[in-house]
Motif scaffolding. Sequence first.
Motif, mmCIF file in Angstrom:
data_model
loop_
_atom_site.group_PDB
_atom_site.id
_atom_site.type_symbol
_atom_site.label_atom_id
_atom_site.label_comp_id
_atom_site.label_asym_id
_atom_site.label_seq_id
_atom_site.Cartn_x
_atom_site.Cartn_y
_atom_site.Cartn_z
ATOM 1 N N LEU A 21 132.292 6.853 95.882
ATOM 2 C CA LEU A 21 131.289 5.820 96.138
ATOM 3 C C LEU A 21 130.218 6.398 97.055
ATOM 4 O O LEU A 21 130.495 6.723 98.200
ATOM 5 C CB LEU A 21 131.938 4.593 96.789
ATOM 6 C CG LEU A 21 130.957 3.464 97.127
ATOM 7 C CD1 LEU A 21 130.303 2.929 95.865
ATOM 8 C CD2 LEU A 21 131.644 2.351 97.884
ATOM 9 N N PRO B 115 126.415 5.238 97.207
ATOM 10 C CA PRO B 115 125.197 4.544 96.777
ATOM 11 C C PRO B 115 123.920 5.323 97.080
ATOM 12 O O PRO B 115 123.003 5.360 96.261
ATOM 13 C CB PRO B 115 125.245 3.242 97.570
ATOM 14 C CG PRO B 115 126.692 2.990 97.776
ATOM 15 C CD PRO B 115 127.311 4.352 97.959
ATOM 16 N N ASP C 97 126.774 -9.221 102.244
ATOM 17 C CA ASP C 97 125.684 -9.923 101.559
ATOM 18 C C ASP C 97 125.891 -10.022 100.049
ATOM 19 O O ASP C 97 124.937 -10.173 99.307
ATOM 20 C CB ASP C 97 124.343 -9.254 101.887
ATOM 21 C CG ASP C 97 124.367 -7.764 101.579
ATOM 22 O OD1 ASP C 97 125.471 -7.236 101.309
ATOM 23 O OD2 ASP C 97 123.298 -7.128 101.582
ATOM 24 N N GLY C 98 127.123 -9.928 99.587
ATOM 25 C CA GLY C 98 127.380 -10.128 98.163
ATOM 26 C C GLY C 98 128.092 -8.963 97.513
ATOM 27 O O GLY C 98 128.521 -8.031 98.190
ATOM 28 N N LEU C 99 128.193 -9.034 96.168
ATOM 29 C CA LEU C 99 128.889 -7.985 95.436
ATOM 30 C C LEU C 99 128.012 -6.736 95.318
ATOM 31 O O LEU C 99 126.796 -6.833 95.232
ATOM 32 C CB LEU C 99 129.246 -8.471 94.037
ATOM 33 C CG LEU C 99 130.203 -9.668 93.946
ATOM 34 C CD1 LEU C 99 130.446 -10.029 92.488
ATOM 35 C CD2 LEU C 99 131.519 -9.358 94.645
ATOM 36 N N ALA C 100 128.661 -5.575 95.322
ATOM 37 C CA ALA C 100 127.922 -4.329 95.152
ATOM 38 C C ALA C 100 128.686 -3.415 94.198
ATOM 39 O O ALA C 100 129.920 -3.408 94.177
ATOM 40 C CB ALA C 100 127.733 -3.639 96.503
ATOM 41 N N LEU C 101 127.936 -2.651 93.397
ATOM 42 C CA LEU C 101 128.548 -1.762 92.407
ATOM 43 C C LEU C 101 129.408 -0.704 93.075
ATOM 44 O O LEU C 101 128.993 -0.070 94.041
ATOM 45 C CB LEU C 101 127.459 -1.073 91.590
ATOM 46 C CG LEU C 101 126.689 -1.938 90.588
ATOM 47 C CD1 LEU C 101 125.479 -1.182 90.064
ATOM 48 C CD2 LEU C 101 127.593 -2.371 89.447
ATOM 49 N N GLY C 102 130.593 -0.494 92.543
ATOM 50 C CA GLY C 102 131.466 0.586 92.993
ATOM 51 C C GLY C 102 131.154 1.862 92.240
ATOM 52 O O GLY C 102 130.177 1.930 91.494
ATOM 53 N N GLY D 4 132.933 3.154 89.815
ATOM 54 C CA GLY D 4 133.377 3.072 88.419
ATOM 55 C C GLY D 4 132.246 3.038 87.396
ATOM 56 O O GLY D 4 132.245 3.813 86.442
ATOM 57 N N PRO D 5 131.262 2.146 87.582
ATOM 58 C CA PRO D 5 130.168 2.083 86.611
ATOM 59 C C PRO D 5 129.423 3.414 86.469
ATOM 60 O O PRO D 5 129.038 3.798 85.363
ATOM 61 C CB PRO D 5 129.250 1.002 87.191
ATOM 62 C CG PRO D 5 130.174 0.131 87.983
ATOM 63 C CD PRO D 5 131.203 1.053 88.561
ATOM 64 N N LYS E 98 137.841 4.424 90.139
ATOM 65 C CA LYS E 98 136.901 3.826 89.199
ATOM 66 C C LYS E 98 136.673 2.340 89.462
ATOM 67 O O LYS E 98 136.466 1.563 88.529
ATOM 68 C CB LYS E 98 137.393 4.022 87.758
ATOM 69 C CG LYS E 98 136.967 5.340 87.124
ATOM 70 C CD LYS E 98 137.328 5.410 85.650
ATOM 71 C CE LYS E 98 136.297 4.742 84.762
ATOM 72 N NZ LYS E 98 136.563 4.950 83.325
ATOM 73 N N ALA E 99 136.676 1.944 90.739
ATOM 74 C CA ALA E 99 136.482 0.517 91.059
ATOM 75 C C ALA E 99 135.153 0.022 90.491
ATOM 76 O O ALA E 99 134.141 0.713 90.556
ATOM 77 C CB ALA E 99 136.517 0.321 92.567
ATOM 78 N N ARG E 100 135.188 -1.181 89.921
ATOM 79 C CA ARG E 100 133.981 -1.746 89.298
ATOM 80 C C ARG E 100 132.961 -2.164 90.358
ATOM 81 O O ARG E 100 131.778 -1.894 90.247
ATOM 82 C CB ARG E 100 134.351 -2.974 88.476
ATOM 83 C CG ARG E 100 135.133 -2.638 87.258
ATOM 84 C CD ARG E 100 135.840 -3.868 86.693
ATOM 85 N NE ARG E 100 136.932 -3.433 85.852
ATOM 86 C CZ ARG E 100 136.808 -3.212 84.547
ATOM 87 N NH1 ARG E 100 135.660 -3.415 83.936
ATOM 88 N NH2 ARG E 100 137.818 -2.780 83.843
ATOM 89 N N TYR E 101 133.428 -2.895 91.357
ATOM 90 C CA TYR E 101 132.521 -3.345 92.419
ATOM 91 C C TYR E 101 133.343 -3.691 93.647
ATOM 92 O O TYR E 101 134.574 -3.715 93.606
ATOM 93 C CB TYR E 101 131.680 -4.546 91.984
ATOM 94 C CG TYR E 101 132.468 -5.713 91.456
ATOM 95 C CD1 TYR E 101 133.022 -6.658 92.304
ATOM 96 C CD2 TYR E 101 132.654 -5.874 90.079
ATOM 97 C CE1 TYR E 101 133.732 -7.727 91.817
ATOM 98 C CE2 TYR E 101 133.379 -6.948 89.579
ATOM 99 C CZ TYR E 101 133.918 -7.871 90.451
ATOM 100 O OH TYR E 101 134.629 -8.937 89.962
ATOM 101 N N TYR E 102 132.665 -3.914 94.740
ATOM 102 C CA TYR E 102 133.352 -4.305 95.953
ATOM 103 C C TYR E 102 132.526 -5.380 96.656
ATOM 104 O O TYR E 102 131.360 -5.599 96.312
ATOM 105 C CB TYR E 102 133.609 -3.096 96.857
ATOM 106 C CG TYR E 102 132.369 -2.397 97.369
ATOM 107 C CD1 TYR E 102 131.627 -1.564 96.542
ATOM 108 C CD2 TYR E 102 131.936 -2.577 98.680
ATOM 109 C CE1 TYR E 102 130.493 -0.923 97.002
ATOM 110 C CE2 TYR E 102 130.792 -1.938 99.154
ATOM 111 C CZ TYR E 102 130.074 -1.108 98.312
ATOM 112 O OH TYR E 102 128.951 -0.475 98.763
#
Lengths: 270, 286
Positions: B117, B119, B180-185, B187-188, B172-176
């Motif tokens: 991860l 970003p 302030d909300g969901l964020a892409l992990g 995995g994508p 490969k986590a999809r999101y976490y």
Amino acid sequence: MAAWAERLAGVRGVLLDISGVLYDSGSGGGTAIAGSVEAVARLKRSPLKVRFCTNESQKSRRELVGLLQRLGFDISEEEVTAPAPATCQILKERGLRPHLLVHDGVRSEFDDINMSNPNCVVIADAGESFSYENMNRAFQVLMELENPVLISLGKGRYYKETSGLMLDVGGYMKALEYACGIEAEVVGKPSPEFFKSALQAIGVEAHQAIMIGDDIVGDVGGAQQCGMRALQVRTGKFRPGDEHHPKVKADGYVNNLAEAVDLLLQHTDK
Amino acid sequence: MAARRALKAVLVDLNGTLHIEDAAVPGAQEALKRLRAASVMVRFVTNTTKESKQDLLERLKKLEFDISEDEIFTSLTAARNLVEQKQVRPMLLVDDRALPDFTGVQTDDPNAVVIGLAPEHFHYQLLNQAFRIIERSVYLMSITRSSYVMDKLEGRLHRLLLDGAPLIAIHKARYYKKKDGLALGPGPFVTALEYATDTKAIVVGKPEKTFFLEALRDTGYAPEEAVMIGDDCRDDVGGAQNTGMLGILVKTGKYRTADEEKINPPPYLTCESFPHAVDHILQHLL
């Protein structure tokens, strides 16, 4: 393999891929592939119907056609089937208001689309705009929708620029699919509707048409799925391994568009 | 469970099991001491893509856990082990804070990508660079494979390339969830590179079988002699049980009601928290 005359019998219309067949994109616009300018001109002088069928989604049709004209091609906007205009039609038909994850160059195609309070995401080859932040915003829009709709302009793996291979929209589409647990709707090659709309524009039936492209899966495989024939050119993103692809076998492999046009004019102009 | 042998090793998850962010689970330090007093080896295992072993250790020390560095096994350690085993030169597409765990790894002229991860690194140019590296390696592997058939190349060179690991994913986590909300992990982005290069990533973190086996390796004990304690039913308990270990699910951290029904066979045991798990082990498994 059967003789060319047999393989090309009855062809009345030709669909031409643009990137990797007519030209290679790159800095300063790109460069025409040797022999392609003349090949297009010869094809257009022949009785064969010609339509350009592209998954280009970084540029508007106007920009793309302007660029090709500057490179010397005889081409106009009305002759091009491209995913952005096709997408706009779908958005209007279904009352969809998109959040756009696209390159600035193609934004103008969406000028008359309502984008307030989005209820779907449209993703295209955004290039440098594929930042983490922009991907995350598209992801968040989708996760907030009860029925998330993701429309992707093509699903190419990569394309070739003069500097090397470049990630195409397909990977980013897969990323959002995986993150949200959804499946995107693809507008563009290899979707059958897209090929059909290109054929309709020149009034040619699939069995009378041939696609010429550099993508063994998107161009060749997609066209064959629609009942068309297809040639792969050894330019653009072509790789020698493509000729032994496990799933797709082209109706012929040619060095470039010029050779394809030679063969077509020789064997169909009877 | 006929193959079950006396318990020799205990694997313990960190965040969510021993502590939750910067607070220890009540009684966890005491429970760990009791566990250590018994004749079992303890290992701490965690899926992390941004915290180096040193960072983890510092936090655990602050919370007054008695743990040493060589008892910690993370998904970053697993990635490093794989890099060394496959002798690849990776581009490290990981958070800068994770880099200390890769000290000494050769990264010039990369022929593989390790992705976690990160970003701040997931922008087009860097992902495209990663794509080109993987694409080239996959292509070279495919040529070597076919020329081997034709030329009967030296077997060793052939094996080295065939077993290459062009794309190694920490997990490969999809999101976490962020404040302030969901964020892409990660995995994508792993999926994007897999699709673009038509190749499968080797995932090294939990719940992969190899992760648990690697974590046990230096204890010298078999999965049948081990138990895993964690708060993630699928990744901790399910993954460990798939290798032949017992799995204990604790109702702390990310645990949500009825999580234990998510896997089949169900967890060996579901209990309130780490101290309860230790009590059970001391009373029933030794």
